[in-house]
Design an enzyme around this catalytic site. Structure first.
Site, short mmCIF file in Angstrom:
data_model
loop_
_atom_site.label_atom_id
_atom_site.label_comp_id
_atom_site.label_asym_id
_atom_site.label_seq_id
_atom_site.Cartn_x
_atom_site.Cartn_y
_atom_site.Cartn_z
N PRO A 56 -60.86 -38.38 -24.76
CA PRO A 56 -61.98 -39.32 -24.88
C PRO A 56 -63.25 -38.59 -25.28
CG PRO A 56 -61.30 -39.02 -22.58
CD PRO A 56 -60.33 -38.28 -23.43
N PRO A 240 -19.02 -10.24 7.01
CA PRO A 240 -19.02 -10.69 8.41
C PRO A 240 -19.79 -11.98 8.66
CG PRO A 240 -20.42 -8.75 8.13
CD PRO A 240 -19.79 -9.00 6.80
N ASP A 263 -10.84 -19.26 5.73
CA ASP A 263 -10.59 -19.16 7.16
C ASP A 263 -11.78 -19.71 7.93
OD1 ASP A 263 -8.29 -17.87 6.57
OD2 ASP A 263 -9.04 -15.86 6.99
N LYS A 285 -7.42 -20.13 10.24
CA LYS A 285 -6.68 -19.19 11.09
C LYS A 285 -7.62 -18.68 12.17
CE LYS A 285 -4.27 -15.98 9.39
NZ LYS A 285 -3.03 -15.68 10.04
N GLY A 317 -14.96 -10.92 6.55
CA GLY A 317 -14.99 -9.45 6.50
C GLY A 317 -14.33 -8.93 5.23
N ASP A 318 -13.50 -7.93 5.39
CA ASP A 318 -12.74 -7.36 4.29
C ASP A 318 -11.33 -7.93 4.37
OD1 ASP A 318 -11.40 -5.86 2.44
OD2 ASP A 318 -12.02 -3.92 3.23
N MET A 400 -10.57 -8.46 17.60
CA MET A 400 -9.80 -9.44 18.37
C MET A 400 -9.52 -8.97 19.78
SD MET A 400 -7.26 -10.70 15.33
CE MET A 400 -7.17 -9.17 14.45
N1 SAH Z 1 -10.96 -9.13 7.98
C1 SAH Z 1 -11.92 -9.20 9.06
C2 SAH Z 1 -11.27 -9.15 10.41
C3 SAH Z 1 -10.42 -10.33 10.70
S1 SAH Z 1 -9.76 -10.29 12.31
C4 SAH Z 1 -12.95 -8.07 8.89
O1 SAH Z 1 -12.75 -7.19 8.05
O2 SAH Z 1 -13.95 -8.11 9.59
C5 SAH Z 1 -10.90 -11.29 13.16
C6 SAH Z 1 -11.74 -10.45 14.08
O3 SAH Z 1 -12.74 -9.77 13.35
C7 SAH Z 1 -12.48 -11.24 15.11
O4 SAH Z 1 -11.66 -11.56 16.17
C8 SAH Z 1 -13.55 -10.27 15.50
O5 SAH Z 1 -13.04 -9.28 16.35
C9 SAH Z 1 -13.86 -9.60 14.17
N2 SAH Z 1 -15.01 -10.24 13.50
C10 SAH Z 1 -15.02 -10.89 12.33
N3 SAH Z 1 -16.25 -11.30 12.01
C11 SAH Z 1 -17.05 -10.88 13.01
C12 SAH Z 1 -18.45 -11.00 13.28
N4 SAH Z 1 -19.28 -11.62 12.43
N5 SAH Z 1 -18.91 -10.46 14.42
C13 SAH Z 1 -18.11 -9.81 15.28
N6 SAH Z 1 -16.79 -9.68 15.08
C14 SAH Z 1 -16.26 -10.21 13.97
#
Ligand code: SAH
Length: 486
Positions: A56, A240, A263, A285, A317-318, A400
């Site tokens: 404008p 983890p 899992d 599991k 985890g691994d 575990m």
């Molecule tokens: N593949 C997984 C383990 C599987 S067995 C790894 O490498 O960690 C499952 C167990 O892992 C559980 O019972 C516990 O003991 C452990 N775990 C997995 N995640 C966890 C977390 N965030 N804190 C503590 N323990 C854990």
């Protein structure tokens, strides 16, 4: 429990819908004589629009940018009228007051033209986000007006993350796409080619994609053609819990999954990284609770891959540590299904990182041992080497161990271990609801007796743990209990 098709919410509520609007060859209207309006005119012209600026007549001369001779911008020095809106793809205006804003918004609505009134969100149909420009790769960031400075800071981060060379890779993708389409490959085959392309782009972002790379891509297409429609399995470590601990490769693989078998230990935060369209199946599991049989999981995984899907088998985890990966790899091999493994951070490493403690120590931990305290029958395995476990110069991570901790404690002491040896229990390691409990080999069972530890727990024991971070035990247990336990 049988595998259940889990239908979590795919997407949380969205404040705004990000869309990428092609403006090439369309008309756009900018109203106002301010710098802000001039900048929007420039932006719209950069996106290919034919821009009309209506400024404008003002007592002050309009800022120079507003009248700068942009080839795609024409400027009219008069007030706007309703008819100006007709045929516009959108209108952006910088006006003096709410009354004017309301008039313009109403006129735009009547004409069916989306409007943005600068700095007056109540009158806006759409907003401009912060932009990262690697055209044809474009990233837009919005905070829905909540925190523009935050949005700009995020933009700066993304600028750093996206190499400038991605512009050339994105251009190359556009050029090469028709060639790849013309090969007549099924979806899976095409996806593989583009995955290779992406690998190459990430490997050498700063080099322009070359003719040789194009040839290689097309040659790989020929192979992909013969393997067309072939599914595969990726065993992926989810770490983890903290999603920041995923590897880049895990993230990329999650992004290309058709189906994810996961899992209960896998956190929701990690699943957020999966491709939205991917089907998610929990194969839950969990030790001590009903779970899918391993054989059923193997069969499901193999049959989905045989049907041409990219199956991601996502494990906490691994996958190679107490994850029964061996059985899954064997099932794939037996069925002739391609399988790859992407390692993850195991719970012991995650817990040690939280404790800021080294699992090994030059003086008192030259050996590191991971054990499972959970045999096939759910009891303490009877073939554990108690002498090795009682070694004062080792660090032991017990997976575990929850249900058998009292027995582990007494067996270790019976094998000669000093009951004062430090033992740390970490529940939900690396998650926000992590808790850490400092104890000793002799007393560690009381940690479980005194606290309700519903989350997965890892026990780290050995003299190296005397250097673990002390203090704060962590946040209270997560009442939602979204994380699987052991
Ligand atoms: N593949 C997984 C383990 C599987 S067995 C790894 O490498 O960690 C499952 C167990 O892992 C559980 O019972 C516990 O003991 C452990 N775990 C997995 N995640 C966890 C977390 N965030 N804190 C503590 N323990 C854990």
């Amino acid at each position: 429990m049988t595998p259940s098709l889990h239908e979590p919410e795919r997407i949380a509520p969205l404040a705004v819908l990000p869309v990428f609007y092609r403006l090439g060859g369309k008309d756009a209207l900018v109203i106002g004589a301010t710098q802000a309006a001039a900048w929007k005119a420039e932006l719209l012209a950069a996106a290919g629009a034919r821009v009309t600026v209506i400024a404008p007549p003002a007592s002050d001369p309009p800022p120079s940018a507003a009248v700068a001779p942009e080839p795609a911008v024409r400027t009219l020095a008069r007030r706007w009228e309703k008819q100006d809106l007709l045929g516009m793809a959108l209108v952006v205006a910088d006006v003096d007051d709410d009354a004017e804003a309301a008039r313009l918004a109403a006129a735009a609505r009547e004409a069916g033209v989306p409007a943005n009134i600068i700095d007056r969100p109540a009158f806006c149909d759409f907003q401009f986000g912060s932009i990262v420009n690697r055209s044809p790769l474009v990233v837009g960031i919005s905070t829905d007006g909540a925190a523009p400075v935050f949005g700009q800071a995020i933009r700066a981060r993304i600028e750093m993350l996206l190499p400038d060379g991605f512009r050339r890779w994105a251009e190359a993708a556009r050029e090469w796409r028709p060639l790849v389409q013309s090969l007549g490959l099924p979806l899976q085959g095409r996806r593989r080619i583009w995955e290779r392309f992406v690998d190459a782009a990430f490997r050498s972002p700063d080099h322009a994609p070359s003719e040789a790379q194009r040839q290689a891509l097309l040659a790989s297409a020929a192979n992909a053609g013969s393997a067309s429609g072939r599914g595969r399995v990726s065993l992926v470590g989810a770490g983890p819990g903290d999603p920041e601990l995923l590897t880049l490769k895990a993230v990329r693989t999650l992004q290309s999954a058709d189906v994810i078998l996961y899992d209960s230990l896998v956190s929701a935060e990690v699943l957020d990284f999966a491709r939205r369209e991917a089907e998610r199946i929990i194969v839950g599991k969990r030790g001590h609770r009903p779970s899918c049989k391993q054989g059923d999981i193997n069969a499901l995984m193999v049959s989905l891959a045989a049907a041409g899907k990219h199956v991601v088998r996502l494990k906490g985890g691994d996958p190679l540590v107490f994850g029964r990966a061996g059985e899954e790899i064997a099932a794939c091999r037996e069925a002739g299904v391609d399988v790859e493994v992407i390692p993850g951070i195991t719970a012991a490493s995650g817990a040690a990182a939280s404790l800021e403690v080294s699992l090994t120590h030059r003086d008192h931990a030259r050996r590191l041992q991971y054990i499972t305290a959970h045999a096939k029958n759910g009891k303490l395995p009877d073939d554990l080497d108690w002498t090795a476990l009682a070694d004062p110069a080792a660090t032991t991570a017990i997976y575990m161990g929850k249900l058998v901790v009292a027995e582990v404690s007494s067996r270790l002491v019976a094998a000669g271990m000093n009951p004062a040896t430090p033992a740390v229990v970490v529940e939900n390691a690396t998650l926000k609801r992590e808790r850490r409990f400092h104890s000793t080999v002799g007393a560690m069972a009381s940690v479980f007796a005194e606290h309700a530890l519903d989350g997965p727990c890892i026990i780290l024991l050995g003299w190296a743990m005397s250097e673990a971070r002390r203090g704060d035990v962590g946040a209270p247990a997560d009442p939602a209990g979204t994380h699987g336990g052991d």
